[in-house]
Design a protein around this motif. Structure first.
Motif, short mmCIF file in Angstrom:
data_model
loop_
_atom_site.label_atom_id
_atom_site.label_comp_id
_atom_site.label_asym_id
_atom_site.label_seq_id
_atom_site.Cartn_x
_atom_site.Cartn_y
_atom_site.Cartn_z
N SER A 17 -101.98 39.07 -23.38
CA SER A 17 -101.19 37.84 -23.46
C SER A 17 -101.97 36.77 -24.19
O SER A 17 -103.17 36.59 -23.95
CB SER A 17 -100.82 37.36 -22.05
N LEU A 18 -101.28 36.03 -25.07
CA LEU A 18 -101.89 34.87 -25.71
C LEU A 18 -102.07 33.73 -24.72
O LEU A 18 -103.07 33.01 -24.76
CB LEU A 18 -101.03 34.39 -26.88
N SER A 19 -101.07 33.53 -23.84
CA SER A 19 -101.11 32.39 -22.92
C SER A 19 -102.04 32.63 -21.74
O SER A 19 -102.62 31.67 -21.20
CB SER A 19 -99.70 32.08 -22.42
N LEU B 143 -95.98 34.66 -25.69
CA LEU B 143 -95.68 33.86 -26.87
C LEU B 143 -94.72 32.72 -26.51
O LEU B 143 -93.62 32.97 -26.00
CB LEU B 143 -95.05 34.74 -27.95
N ASP B 144 -95.12 31.48 -26.76
CA ASP B 144 -94.28 30.32 -26.49
C ASP B 144 -93.49 29.99 -27.75
O ASP B 144 -93.99 29.32 -28.66
CB ASP B 144 -95.14 29.12 -26.07
N ARG C 95 -92.71 26.31 -28.89
CA ARG C 95 -93.80 25.64 -29.62
C ARG C 95 -94.34 26.64 -30.62
O ARG C 95 -95.44 27.16 -30.46
CB ARG C 95 -94.90 25.17 -28.65
N THR D 42 -98.38 28.77 -31.45
CA THR D 42 -98.31 30.16 -31.00
C THR D 42 -98.55 31.13 -32.15
O THR D 42 -99.30 32.11 -32.02
CB THR D 42 -96.93 30.43 -30.37
N LYS E 171 -102.16 31.26 -33.17
CA LYS E 171 -102.92 32.08 -32.21
C LYS E 171 -102.66 33.56 -32.42
O LYS E 171 -103.57 34.38 -32.32
CB LYS E 171 -102.55 31.69 -30.78
#
Length: 278
Positions: free
Chosen positions: A63-65, A89-90, A93, A97, A100
Motif C-alpha cells: 500500500s502507498l498509504s 491509492l487516493d 488527491r 498519489t 508516489k
C-alpha cells in the motif's frame, strides 16, 4: 505439481493489532476461516507452502498509504520469489498519489497497481468514473498493469460499483492499459467473459475463489477462446495454496490450459516487458 505463480497474496494482516469488524465478518461468516487467518506471517512458512505447491513466485499486496513492512521485507529478502501489488491509492488527491506510484514503480519490484471500487468512497465510484482517469493514464504511461475488483464483494458494503460492465468504456478509452479484473466477477461472469472477447487488454484473476467453485461458463471459456485470459491467484491466507492449487489441478482442463491458468498467463501479463503488447 504444475508450476504456478500466485498473483495475490496477503502478508500484511498481522501488522494490524485488531482487524476492523468487516474483516472479521469476512473471515468468520463468509470464508469460515480459522482464528489464525490474520496472524503475523513468517517468511519460512510461506516459502515452505509455496515450495510444496510448486508456486515459483507470488505477488504480495502492499500500500502507498500504509506500506506493508512485511511485504517489502519479503520482497527484499527474496526478489527471486516475490514482487508487489500496490494499493492504497487516493484518487481524490490524484497528483500526489501518482507521483508516489511512479516513485514506487521506479524503486520497488511492483508488478501491478490495485483498486477496489467498493472499498473506498463509500462505493460511489465505479470504474467508468472520471476519478480513475488520472490513474489509468499513469498506468498506461508506465506500462503498469492495473487490477480492479469486480463482482459483489464479500463484506457488507455496496457492490454495484464493481459490475464489470463499467470496464466497457475504460477498455475503449484506454486500449493501451493492461487491465485485470480480480476476485472473479460473481454474479456477472458472463459479462466479464463477453468483455474479454471484445478487448485484448483485459484479463480476469480468480483470486478469492476456490477453483472448484468456478462456474462452468468460465471453464468453457478457458478451454476455448480464453486460453490466455484467465489468471490464478489465491488471496492467501484467506484461501491457502495447499487448498486451491490441488483444486485447480483437478479441474477438467487440458494440460496446456492448466499451465496457462496457473503460470504462463501471469508470466506474460504481469512479468513481461512493460512495453510489449498484451
Amino acid at each position: 505439481m504444475t508450476a504456478a505463480i500466485d498473483c495475490l497474496v496477503n502478508v500484511h494482516f498481522g501488522e494490524t493489532e485488531k482487524q476492523p469488524g468487516w474483516m472479521l465478518k469476512v473471515r468468520d461468516d463468509y470464508f469460515k476461516g480459522p482464528s489464525s487467518m490474520y496472524d503475523q506471517v513468517e517468511l519460512s512458512a510461506l516459502l515452505d507452502e509455496m515450495d510444496e505447491m510448486g508456486v515459483r513466485r507470488a505477488i504480495l499486496l502492499d500500500s502507498l498509504s500504509k506500506p506493508s513492512v512485511t511485504a517489502r521485507k519479503f520482497a527484499t529478502a527474496r526478489p527471486d520469489r516475490f514482487t508487489l501489488g500496490m494499493g492504497g491509492l487516493d484518487l481524490l488527491r490524484p497528483m500526489p498519489t501518482l507521483r508516489k506510484l511512479a516513485s514506487a514503480v521506479a524503486d520497488l519490484p511492483v508488478s501491478y497497481a490495485v483498486m477496489g471500487p467498493s472499498f473506498w468512497g463509500d462505493g460511489r465510484y465505479p470504474a467508468s468514473d472520471a476519478v480513475y482517469y488520472p490513474l489509468y493514464t499513469k498506468c498506461a504511461e508506465l506500462g503498469l498493469p492495473l487490477c480492479l475488483n469486480t463482482g459483489i464483494p464479500g463484506p457488507p458494503i455496496p457492490g454495484e460499483a464493481q459490475h464489470p460492465i463499467h470496464l466497457d468504456r475504460v477498455c475503449i478509452r484506454f486500449p493501451e492499459l493492461r487491465l485485470c479484473m480480480i476476485h472473479g466477477a460473481d454474479p456477472w461472469w458472463d459479462v466479464a467473459i463477453r468483455l474479454m472477447l471484445k478487448y485484448p487488454n483485459l484479463r480476469l484473476m480468480t483470486s478469492a475463489w476456490s477453483p472448484k467453485r468456478l462456474p462452468e461458463t468460465l471453464l468453457h471459456y478457458m478451454r476455448t477462446r480464453g486460453k490466455d485470459r484467465v489468471i490464478f491467484g489465491s488471496d492467501w491466507p484467506v484461501l491457502p495454496m495447499r487448498r486451491v492449487i490441488p483444486e485447480a489441478a483437478a479441474l477438467d482442463l487440458p494440460p496446456e490450459v492448466l499451465d496457462n491458468y496457473l503460470h504462463h498467463n501471469a508470466e506474460k501479463f504481469f512479468f513481461a516487458d512493460r512495453n510489449s503488447a498484451v
